[in-house]
Design a protein around this motif. Structure first.
Motif, mmCIF file in Angstrom:
data_model
loop_
_atom_site.group_PDB
_atom_site.id
_atom_site.type_symbol
_atom_site.label_atom_id
_atom_site.label_comp_id
_atom_site.label_asym_id
_atom_site.label_seq_id
_atom_site.Cartn_x
_atom_site.Cartn_y
_atom_site.Cartn_z
ATOM 1 N N VAL A 152 0.834 -1.206 0.000
ATOM 2 C CA VAL A 152 0.000 0.000 0.000
ATOM 3 C C VAL A 152 0.867 1.254 0.000
ATOM 4 O O VAL A 152 0.604 2.218 -0.733
ATOM 5 N N LEU A 153 1.923 1.247 0.794
ATOM 6 C CA LEU A 153 2.763 2.436 0.950
ATOM 7 C C LEU A 153 3.797 2.582 -0.161
ATOM 8 O O LEU A 153 4.390 3.652 -0.329
ATOM 9 N N GLY A 154 4.042 1.509 -0.909
ATOM 10 C CA GLY A 154 5.002 1.586 -2.006
ATOM 11 C C GLY A 154 6.449 1.596 -1.557
ATOM 12 O O GLY A 154 7.324 2.080 -2.279
ATOM 13 N N CYS A 155 6.721 1.075 -0.389
ATOM 14 C CA CYS A 155 8.091 1.009 0.130
ATOM 15 C C CYS A 155 8.161 -0.127 1.143
ATOM 16 O O CYS A 155 7.140 -0.667 1.555
ATOM 17 N N ARG A 156 9.380 -0.484 1.523
ATOM 18 C CA ARG A 156 9.590 -1.540 2.508
ATOM 19 C C ARG A 156 10.477 -1.018 3.616
ATOM 20 O O ARG A 156 11.242 -0.083 3.434
ATOM 21 N N LYS A 157 10.369 -1.659 4.781
ATOM 22 C CA LYS A 157 11.325 -1.369 5.851
ATOM 23 C C LYS A 157 12.741 -1.660 5.333
ATOM 24 O O LYS A 157 12.915 -2.607 4.584
ATOM 25 N N PRO A 158 13.719 -0.829 5.632
ATOM 26 C CA PRO A 158 13.739 0.205 6.672
ATOM 27 C C PRO A 158 13.353 1.607 6.208
ATOM 28 O O PRO A 158 13.775 2.581 6.836
ATOM 29 N N ASP A 159 12.593 1.746 5.127
ATOM 30 C CA ASP A 159 12.139 3.070 4.712
ATOM 31 C C ASP A 159 11.370 3.715 5.871
ATOM 32 O O ASP A 159 10.462 3.109 6.456
ATOM 33 N N LEU A 160 11.716 4.940 6.191
ATOM 34 C CA LEU A 160 11.125 5.599 7.357
ATOM 35 C C LEU A 160 9.620 5.759 7.228
ATOM 36 O O LEU A 160 8.908 5.888 8.237
ATOM 37 N N ARG A 161 9.090 5.708 5.997
ATOM 38 C CA ARG A 161 7.644 5.847 5.816
ATOM 39 C C ARG A 161 6.876 4.681 6.428
ATOM 40 O O ARG A 161 5.734 4.859 6.881
ATOM 41 N N MET A 162 7.476 3.508 6.451
ATOM 42 C CA MET A 162 6.817 2.359 7.066
ATOM 43 C C MET A 162 6.644 2.580 8.565
ATOM 44 O O MET A 162 5.559 2.384 9.120
ATOM 45 N N TYR A 163 7.723 2.987 9.229
ATOM 46 C CA TYR A 163 7.647 3.215 10.667
ATOM 47 C C TYR A 163 6.720 4.386 10.982
ATOM 48 O O TYR A 163 5.914 4.322 11.926
ATOM 49 N N ALA A 164 6.827 5.455 10.194
ATOM 50 C CA ALA A 164 6.014 6.649 10.441
ATOM 51 C C ALA A 164 4.531 6.347 10.313
ATOM 52 O O ALA A 164 3.708 6.881 11.070
ATOM 53 N N GLU A 165 4.165 5.480 9.359
ATOM 54 C CA GLU A 165 2.764 5.109 9.223
ATOM 55 C C GLU A 165 2.295 4.339 10.451
ATOM 56 O O GLU A 165 1.151 4.490 10.886
ATOM 57 N N GLY A 166 3.177 3.529 11.032
ATOM 58 C CA GLY A 166 2.818 2.785 12.238
ATOM 59 C C GLY A 166 2.474 3.700 13.395
ATOM 60 O O GLY A 166 1.423 3.553 14.037
ATOM 61 N N ASN A 167 3.339 4.668 13.692
ATOM 62 C CA ASN A 167 3.025 5.530 14.825
ATOM 63 C C ASN A 167 1.896 6.513 14.494
ATOM 64 O O ASN A 167 1.157 6.952 15.382
ATOM 65 N N ARG A 168 1.701 6.830 13.194
ATOM 66 C CA ARG A 168 0.559 7.657 12.810
ATOM 67 C C ARG A 168 -0.749 6.938 13.106
ATOM 68 O O ARG A 168 -1.713 7.533 13.626
ATOM 69 N N LEU A 169 -0.793 5.657 12.787
ATOM 70 C CA LEU A 169 -1.992 4.866 13.065
ATOM 71 C C LEU A 169 -2.307 4.832 14.558
ATOM 72 O O LEU A 169 -3.479 4.781 14.960
ATOM 73 N N LEU A 170 -1.265 4.864 15.370
ATOM 74 C CA LEU A 170 -1.454 4.827 16.819
ATOM 75 C C LEU A 170 -1.723 6.209 17.406
ATOM 76 O O LEU A 170 -2.131 6.314 18.571
ATOM 77 N N GLY A 171 -1.480 7.253 16.632
ATOM 78 C CA GLY A 171 -1.639 8.596 17.162
ATOM 79 C C GLY A 171 -0.590 8.936 18.199
ATOM 80 O O GLY A 171 -0.837 9.706 19.127
ATOM 81 N N LEU A 172 0.621 8.372 18.042
ATOM 82 C CA LEU A 172 1.697 8.565 19.010
ATOM 83 C C LEU A 172 2.954 9.069 18.317
ATOM 84 O O LEU A 172 3.103 8.946 17.098
ATOM 85 N N GLU A 173 3.875 9.583 19.105
ATOM 86 C CA GLU A 173 5.175 10.001 18.600
ATOM 87 C C GLU A 173 6.133 8.806 18.629
ATOM 88 O O GLU A 173 5.928 7.857 19.399
ATOM 89 N N PRO A 184 17.030 -7.943 13.104
ATOM 90 C CA PRO A 184 17.686 -6.931 13.947
ATOM 91 C C PRO A 184 18.064 -5.662 13.195
ATOM 92 O O PRO A 184 18.095 -4.583 13.789
ATOM 93 N N GLN A 185 18.347 -5.758 11.901
ATOM 94 C CA GLN A 185 18.690 -4.562 11.134
ATOM 95 C C GLN A 185 17.504 -3.610 11.041
ATOM 96 O O GLN A 185 17.673 -2.376 11.087
ATOM 97 N N LEU A 186 16.310 -4.154 10.927
ATOM 98 C CA LEU A 186 15.119 -3.309 10.860
ATOM 99 C C LEU A 186 14.807 -2.693 12.219
ATOM 100 O O LEU A 186 14.274 -1.582 12.292
ATOM 101 N N VAL A 187 15.137 -3.407 13.281
ATOM 102 C CA VAL A 187 14.977 -2.848 14.627
ATOM 103 C C VAL A 187 15.966 -1.706 14.844
ATOM 104 O O VAL A 187 15.613 -0.642 15.371
ATOM 105 N N THR A 188 17.198 -1.917 14.427
ATOM 106 C CA THR A 188 18.213 -0.860 14.548
ATOM 107 C C THR A 188 17.795 0.386 13.781
ATOM 108 O O THR A 188 17.950 1.516 14.254
ATOM 109 N N ALA A 189 17.241 0.185 12.575
ATOM 110 C CA ALA A 189 16.783 1.322 11.778
ATOM 111 C C ALA A 189 15.694 2.096 12.501
ATOM 112 O O ALA A 189 15.677 3.329 12.488
ATOM 113 N N ALA A 190 14.793 1.384 13.159
ATOM 114 C CA ALA A 190 13.723 2.046 13.919
ATOM 115 C C ALA A 190 14.298 2.839 15.086
ATOM 116 O O ALA A 190 13.888 3.986 15.340
ATOM 117 N N MET A 191 15.254 2.260 15.779
ATOM 118 C CA MET A 191 15.856 2.950 16.918
ATOM 119 C C MET A 191 16.613 4.197 16.474
ATOM 120 O O MET A 191 16.605 5.226 17.162
#
Length: 233
Positions: A152-173, A184-191
């Motif tokens: 749907v988003l047209g990208c894959r992790k570790p693209d920041l848009r994937m993570y940003a959509e996650g916290n947007r859905l939650l209404g959180l920072e 672990p590489q995708l976790v590191t990217a999120a951190m």
């Protein structure tokens, strides 16, 4: 380790964290060989492993989730089927008979507890459209406030848009969210983007590393410790 006292939401990867494939593999689906054989009985059984391997390389090569039809055409070409019929392609993309994934044994009790604690939850997954419906069939869709899906988003992790959509859905920072993945590489990217992060490695030994857990049950003390710190503060 980053202070986890402010976690209010959890962003889950799907495969390897919440679900596992019935039949032991993610792609292609478990009935790929039988569907192809029904249309092309001349295809040799020992040629399927190479086709599946080429198909996986095709999936891994892109920065966005591959088109499903192109993926199937890639494997079929290796099998000598250069002009697959529309009927064959439709059957490969149609919902499978019966579930193709199942939840790990620890999933429901952990999601129940997080829900009881009012922890907000979303799924952030590199996959095709349809995961939400699969989760509904498994009876776990209601735990999640939304699904960030790579197709749907047209990208894959570790693209920041994937993570940003996650916290947007939650209404959180980001700093209020914990991201959990089996890569672990995708976790590191999120951190690196300001999220809390933990790797779930179900094959590791307990205590392997401070940011590695071996079951979802170990997520509860992490969230619970943060809740206790907030109360004490």
């Amino acid at each position: 380790m980053k202070d986890r006292g402010r976690i209010r939401g959890v962003m889950f990867d799907a495969g390897g964290v919440l679900t596992r494939p019935i039949g032991g593999r993610w792609n292609p689906r478990y009935d790929f060989e039988s569907i192809v054989a029904a249309h092309h009985p001349h295809v040799r059984e020992d040629s399927f492993p190479q086709a599946i391997d080429i198909g996986q390389r095709f999936l891994d090569a892109g920065t966005a989730t591959a088109n499903r039809t192109d993926y199937h055409r890639t494997m079929l070409a290796v099998l000598g089927i250069d002009r697959p019929s529309e009927q064959l392609l439709r059957q490969l993309e149609a919902p499978a008979v019966g579930p193709v994934i199942e939840t790990y044994p620890d999933v429901r009790r952990v999601l129940d507890q997080l829900q009881l604690w009012d922890v907000r939850m979303a799924v952030v997954s590199d996959t095709w459209v349809g995961l939400e419906e699969m989760f509904a069939e498994l009876g776990i869709q209601h735990y999640f406030e939304g699904f960030a899906i790579s197709e749907v988003l047209g990208c894959r992790k570790p693209d920041l848009r994937m993570y940003a959509e996650g916290n947007r859905l939650l209404g959180l920072e980001p700093h209020e969210c914990l991201f959990i993945d089996d890569d672990p590489q995708l976790v590191t990217a999120a951190m690196d983007l300001g999220y809390h992060g933990v790797t779930l490695d179900r094959d590791a030994q307990r205590g392997t590393a401070s940011d590695v857990i071996v079951s979802l049950d170990e997520l509860l003390p992490i969230i619970g410790t943060g809740r206790a710190a907030d109360r004490d503060g």
